[in-house]
Design a protein around this motif. Structure first.
Motif, short mmCIF file in Angstrom:
data_model
loop_
_atom_site.label_atom_id
_atom_site.label_comp_id
_atom_site.label_asym_id
_atom_site.label_seq_id
_atom_site.Cartn_x
_atom_site.Cartn_y
_atom_site.Cartn_z
N GLU A 140 3.32 5.97 0.23
CA GLU A 140 3.98 4.70 0.76
C GLU A 140 2.92 3.79 1.14
N VAL A 141 1.99 4.43 1.65
CA VAL A 141 0.96 3.42 2.69
C VAL A 141 0.18 2.59 1.63
N ILE A 142 -0.36 3.43 0.48
CA ILE A 142 -1.21 2.52 -0.39
C ILE A 142 -0.22 1.90 -1.37
N THR A 143 0.75 2.22 -1.74
CA THR A 143 1.52 1.05 -2.52
C THR A 143 2.13 -0.06 -1.85
N SER A 144 2.20 0.16 -0.60
CA SER A 144 2.79 -1.08 0.18
C SER A 144 1.82 -2.12 0.20
N MET A 145 0.51 -1.83 0.04
CA MET A 145 -0.32 -3.07 -0.01
C MET A 145 -0.22 -3.89 -1.15
N PRO A 146 -0.44 -5.30 -1.25
CA PRO A 146 -0.20 -5.97 -2.43
C PRO A 146 -1.45 -5.76 -3.07
N GLY A 147 -1.04 -5.71 -4.47
CA GLY A 147 -2.28 -5.37 -5.56
C GLY A 147 -2.56 -3.93 -5.72
N LEU A 148 -1.86 -3.08 -5.12
CA LEU A 148 -2.19 -1.67 -5.23
C LEU A 148 -0.92 -1.03 -5.66
N GLY A 149 -0.59 -0.65 -6.99
CA GLY A 149 0.55 -0.12 -7.44
C GLY A 149 0.35 1.54 -7.68
N ILE A 150 0.97 2.02 -8.65
CA ILE A 150 0.78 3.43 -9.08
C ILE A 150 -0.61 3.64 -9.79
N ILE A 151 -1.03 2.78 -10.79
CA ILE A 151 -2.18 3.19 -11.33
C ILE A 151 -3.52 2.79 -10.39
N ARG A 193 -0.31 -12.44 -5.70
CA ARG A 193 0.81 -11.93 -5.13
C ARG A 193 0.87 -12.19 -3.69
N SER A 194 0.00 -12.45 -2.89
CA SER A 194 -0.17 -12.34 -1.36
C SER A 194 -0.63 -13.72 -1.21
N GLU A 195 0.18 -14.53 -0.11
CA GLU A 195 -0.37 -15.78 0.31
C GLU A 195 -1.67 -15.67 1.15
N GLU A 196 -1.61 -14.55 2.09
CA GLU A 196 -2.79 -14.18 2.99
C GLU A 196 -4.00 -14.10 2.20
N LEU A 256 -11.08 -1.73 -6.20
CA LEU A 256 -11.06 -2.51 -5.06
C LEU A 256 -11.09 -3.85 -5.63
N TYR A 257 -11.86 -4.19 -6.83
CA TYR A 257 -12.04 -5.62 -7.22
C TYR A 257 -10.78 -5.81 -7.85
N THR A 258 -10.22 -5.13 -8.57
CA THR A 258 -9.03 -5.56 -9.59
C THR A 258 -7.81 -5.32 -8.58
N SER A 259 -7.53 -4.69 -7.28
CA SER A 259 -6.38 -4.94 -6.66
C SER A 259 -6.80 -6.27 -5.63
N ALA A 260 -8.08 -6.93 -5.43
CA ALA A 260 -7.97 -7.80 -4.85
C ALA A 260 -7.51 -9.00 -5.69
N LEU A 261 -7.96 -9.01 -7.17
CA LEU A 261 -7.54 -9.97 -8.01
C LEU A 261 -6.17 -10.21 -7.93
N PHE A 262 -5.40 -9.11 -8.21
CA PHE A 262 -3.83 -9.07 -8.16
C PHE A 262 -3.34 -9.68 -6.78
N SER A 263 -4.00 -9.43 -5.74
CA SER A 263 -3.44 -9.84 -4.41
C SER A 263 -3.49 -11.25 -4.31
N ILE A 264 -4.59 -11.87 -4.86
CA ILE A 264 -4.79 -13.24 -4.90
C ILE A 264 -3.47 -13.99 -5.33
#
Length: 164
Positions: free
Chosen positions: A34-45, A111-114, A101-109
């Motif tokens: 739950e903690v890991i997948t709650s971060m924007p950009g980090l999903g199942i894979i 999906r996340s306004e912050e 880490l790099y890919t999740s940061a790209l996805f979070s750009i």
């Protein structure tokens, strides 16, 4: 011949799909799912790849700086002798963790306004795209570390401290 090869490819696709379901089920049973997948950009894979790259336990690293260094998103000093203050990208790091880490940061750009604001601020400071994404990835390591340490899920606004 083509028909036989097509059957083999279809059988392999079925095996891959079965394995993906198994991995996802194991990840859902993990204590930090739950903690890991709650971060924007980090999903199942990316979450399963993060756990695989880190071994699942954060106690090995001791602090977020070591995790960032292991993942290759923390700069290391280049100086020698009288030269100091110049930083470079590390040469030894876990490539799989850096990719996560790099890919999740790209996805979070996206999906996340912050994350988008942080990325835009770094670009306005004159950083190149890759540098800005790595800076965001480094910042996200600190956030993920705190979430895993405290066992809380990601919230858009940080929790306020109780007034004494």
């Amino acid at each position: 011949m083509v028909h036989t090869l097509a059957k083999e490819v279809m059988a392999l696709n079925d095996q891959v799909a079965e394995l993906d379901k198994f991995i996802e089920a194991r990840f859902r049973d993990h204590q930090h799912f739950e903690v890991i997948t709650s971060m924007p950009g980090l999903g199942i894979i990316l979450g399963t790849e993060f756990l695989a790259a880190t071994g699942g336990g954060m106690a090995v690293f001791g602090n977020p700086d070591r995790l960032a260094g292991f993942g290759g998103v923390a700069p290391v000093p280049r100086g020698s002798g009288k030269i100091s203050g110049s930083l470079r990208r590390p040469q030894r790091y876990n490539r799989r963790l850096q990719r996560v880490l790099y890919t999740s940061a790209l996805f979070s750009i996206r999906r996340s306004e912050e994350s988008r604001r942080f990325y835009d601020r770094k670009r306005a400071e004159g950083k190149r795209h890759t540098q800005a994404v790595l800076a965001l990835a480094r910042r996200r390591v600190n956030v993920l570390w705190a979430l895993l340490r405290d066992g809380g899920c990601y919230e858009l606004t940080p929790p306020t401290a109780l007034a004494a």
